[in-house]
Write a protein that holds these residues in place. Structure first.
Motif, mmCIF file in Angstrom:
data_model
loop_
_atom_site.group_PDB
_atom_site.id
_atom_site.type_symbol
_atom_site.label_atom_id
_atom_site.label_comp_id
_atom_site.label_asym_id
_atom_site.label_seq_id
_atom_site.Cartn_x
_atom_site.Cartn_y
_atom_site.Cartn_z
ATOM 1 N N ASP A 236 52.766 -68.151 -24.850
ATOM 2 C CA ASP A 236 51.311 -67.998 -24.927
ATOM 3 C C ASP A 236 50.899 -66.630 -25.459
ATOM 4 O O ASP A 236 49.697 -66.353 -25.602
ATOM 5 N N MET A 237 51.879 -65.768 -25.684
ATOM 6 C CA MET A 237 51.629 -64.426 -26.217
ATOM 7 C C MET A 237 50.695 -63.619 -25.323
ATOM 8 O O MET A 237 49.750 -62.973 -25.787
ATOM 9 N N ASP A 238 50.963 -63.661 -24.010
ATOM 10 C CA ASP A 238 50.214 -62.804 -23.093
ATOM 11 C C ASP A 238 51.130 -62.309 -21.988
ATOM 12 O O ASP A 238 52.221 -62.838 -21.784
ATOM 13 N N ARG A 314 43.300 -67.962 -17.828
ATOM 14 C CA ARG A 314 44.205 -67.430 -18.836
ATOM 15 C C ARG A 314 43.997 -67.889 -20.282
ATOM 16 O O ARG A 314 44.593 -67.298 -21.196
ATOM 17 N N PRO A 315 43.192 -68.894 -20.573
ATOM 18 C CA PRO A 315 43.003 -69.232 -21.992
ATOM 19 C C PRO A 315 42.404 -68.083 -22.794
ATOM 20 O O PRO A 315 41.693 -67.242 -22.255
ATOM 21 N N ARG A 316 42.670 -68.080 -24.089
ATOM 22 C CA ARG A 316 42.161 -67.008 -24.948
ATOM 23 C C ARG A 316 40.634 -67.064 -25.079
ATOM 24 O O ARG A 316 40.000 -66.048 -25.336
ATOM 25 N N ILE A 341 46.098 -56.907 -14.749
ATOM 26 C CA ILE A 341 45.479 -57.105 -16.056
ATOM 27 C C ILE A 341 46.322 -58.087 -16.857
ATOM 28 O O ILE A 341 47.537 -57.893 -17.002
ATOM 29 N N THR A 342 45.688 -59.149 -17.368
ATOM 30 C CA THR A 342 46.364 -60.052 -18.292
ATOM 31 C C THR A 342 45.969 -59.662 -19.706
ATOM 32 O O THR A 342 44.781 -59.647 -20.048
#
Length: 599
Positions: A236-238, A314-316, A341-342
């Protein structure tokens, strides 16, 4: 003295007089002279007086109608409307309508004034020394660890004074707490709320505007033990991190895992994620990747009373409710303590190239940078340093054995595919030539890239390294619309030179943000006053150019006056209203961004 648990705010209220008994019959609009809201009641009384004799308060004009009180109309009404009755009705209708509109306008003005009215805010009363001692004891008990809170004098000094900051004060915290997780932070906040003890967040300690000073004592909450990566969602690139994670160490860890990802926000090397959230910082990559607010997905925040909230999921992207991320990012710990922090992550570009080019004047360099932006060239970073700063870097030896030409210099970082990097370099080279730029000097390999870019990254350290006994460095920043950047840099530089100050200009020229670093001797009478004047003029000049008093350092205690000039009394009043709603006792980093209420 402890502040009461409940606060009341006196608000004025007013009731409008209803208009009753008007028929559905259409009437011509009357033109009436101006009337104040206070005369509306008098108008109503005159209207009733007239209606009692002529029945003109809304009779239907036919037989058997009723007046406004429901009583039968008089004999004259049954014969139809008289000219005088019609004119009286029209005039009174217009007077009432005008009075009602004036009253609404006056009420609206009163409501608007409420945002900045001192009566809306309650002066806080903070804990006594005895109360603070009781709070410290309870924090030790609640965390179950004697070492979770310190009162060591050296510890207190390190958390109340900063050699980085241009503004320091006499006060120090009475204790330093070291929580290990969100639950402990919540316990600390609940106890401090109970005793009305100020809470000051602390992570990297590199703030420049007195952001972590303790003007009202209290407990400094140091996140030193909250420095872990909690979860990495590679697909998810986070990534979820605690506040004391260093952005540089985070990127080193991502490289070690061979993830192909990186976190692009890059302020000073010592910055931690928590402090970066607090000031909405940026760095050299901002022209390509934006600022901190653009990379925060969600936050875990402990509020003033110990309540734990999550700003979003968590979605962008989301459109679910208020954007609480933007409320807390840049709030400098005045609304809550950020404990997790996400962050979004970016893909490491295929190709990198770093280059420098010199110019005969600072205006030439700034104009070339403007040309690059207007041409739409996708540079990864574009920084400026004047001839003074280049000399400082050489004198400090921070990039030895490399020596630099002591001229105004633009630093470029190019990234992307090999083809795009090659094309961008060609375009930037042509633009630089038009503005009297010299030849580009490129790094031959990764080691040279780091060396070339380190000159910019080491700039403040280079100035600090030049200090002698009694010397101080005042470093501050502003940002302006890009079209005004060359003007403000040239004027500000001339003013510093005219005042005889040893000062340099550097900054993120790609997004209109530049910094002044001024070296002065605090023991020389009038020296600091000259610096203050220079900085104040620079800030005022930026505001006159529709700019901002701070691009990335925050307000802290150093720029509260400038913030008021920038946003105005009512906008600051809205900020204070939000602050009081979330922190009614004003214990969260008090005295930062705005003054505490006073009676």
């Amino acid at each position: 003295m402890i502040l009461a648990d409940k606060m009341s705010v006196c608000m004025r209220s007013a009731k409008c007089v209803p208009m009753r008994g008007f028929a559905s019959r259409k009437l011509p609009v009357a033109t009436t002279p101006p009337l104040t809201a206070n005369s509306a009641a008098g108008t109503k009384r005159r209207w009733n007086s007239s209606s009692s004799t002529r029945g003109s308060t809304g009779g239907t004009g036919g037989t058997g109608g009723t007046g406004s009180t429901g009583a039968p109309l008089g004999r004259g009404a049954r014969k139809g409307w008289t000219t005088f009755g019609v004119l009286s009705l029209v005039a009174a209708t217009g007077v009432l309508a005008h009075g009602f509109a004036t009253f609404q306008a006056a009420s609206k003005t009163a409501r608007e004034r409420e945002y900045s009215s001192p009566a809306k805010f309650v002066e806080p009363a903070y804990a006594t020394i005895k109360d603070m001692e009781a709070a410290i004891k309870e924090i030790r008990q609640a965390t179950g660890d004697e070492d979770s809170i310190s009162t060591d004098p050296e510890d207190l000094h390190a958390h109340g004074y900063s050699e980085w900051s241009s503004t320091n004060i006499e006060g120090l915290p009475v204790a330093v707490a070291y929580p290990k997780n969100t639950s402990e932070v919540s316990k600390i906040a609940k106890i401090c709320c109970k005793y009305r003890v100020p809470i000051i967040p602390f992570s990297g300690g590199s703030s420049l505007e007195g952001n972590f000073s303790a003007p009202y004592g209290g407990v400094s909450v140091d996140f030193a033990f909250m420095d872990q990566i909690i979860k990495f969602n590679e697909d998810d690139m986070d990534i979820v991190v605690q506040p004391s994670v260093s952005w540089m160490e985070l990127n080193e860890e991502l490289a070690r895992r061979q993830s192909g990802l990186f976190f692009p926000v890059d302020p000073g090397p010592s910055a931690k994620i928590g402090g970066m959230v607090g000031t909405n910082c940026s760095g050299t990559n901002a022209v390509r990747y934006g600022t901190m607010k653009d990379w925060v997905i969600n936050l875990t925040v402990v509020l003033a009373d110990g309540t734990i909230i999550k700003t979003k999921r968590r979605p962008r992207k989301t459109s679910a409710g208020y954007n609480l991320n933007s409320l807390f990012v840049g709030s400098e710990g005045t609304l809550g303590l950020v404990t997790e922090i996400t962050l979004k992550l970016a893909v490491v570009p295929q190709e990198f190239s770093v280059a420098v080019v010199t110019f005969p004047s600072i205006r030439d360099a700034a104009s070339a940078a403007a040309g690059v932006m207007r041409a739409g060239v996708q540079v990864a970073a574009m920084e400026i340093m004047d001839e003074v700063q280049m000399r400082v870097v050489n004198l400090s030896g921070s990039t030895a054995p490399r020596k630099w030409k002591e001229l105004p210099t633009l630093f470029f970082k190019f990234s992307g595919t090999k083809a795009s990097v090659k094309e961008n370099i060609s375009m930037v080279g042509a633009i630089a030539k038009k503005h009297r730029g010299g030849d580009f000097e490129f790094a031959k390999d990764l080691k040279e890239q780091k060396l070339l870019w380190s000159a910019r990254k080491e700039s403040l350290w280079s100035m600090l390294a030049m200090r002698k006994e009694g010397n101080e460095v005042w470093s501050t920043d502003v940002a302006v619309p890009f079209s005004r950047l060359a003007d403000i840099i040239e004027i500000s530089k001339k003013e510093m030179d005219d005042l005889g100050l040893f000062a340099s200009i550097l900054g993120h020229i790609g997004d209109g943000n530049f910094h002044e670093s001024i070296l002065y001797d605090r023991n020389v009478v009038g020296e600091r006053e000259k610096v203050e004047k220079c900085v104040k003029n620079m800030v005022n000049r930026a505001l006159e150019m529709e700019g901002t008093c701070t691009g990335e350092h925050g307000i802290g205690i150093g720029k509260k006056e400038a913030l008021l000039k920038e946003v105005g009394l009512d906008t600051l009043g809205v900020m204070k209203s939000i602050k009081q709603a979330l922190d009614p006792y004003w214990i969260m980093n008090p005295g930062k961004i705005m003054d505490i209420p006073s009676s």
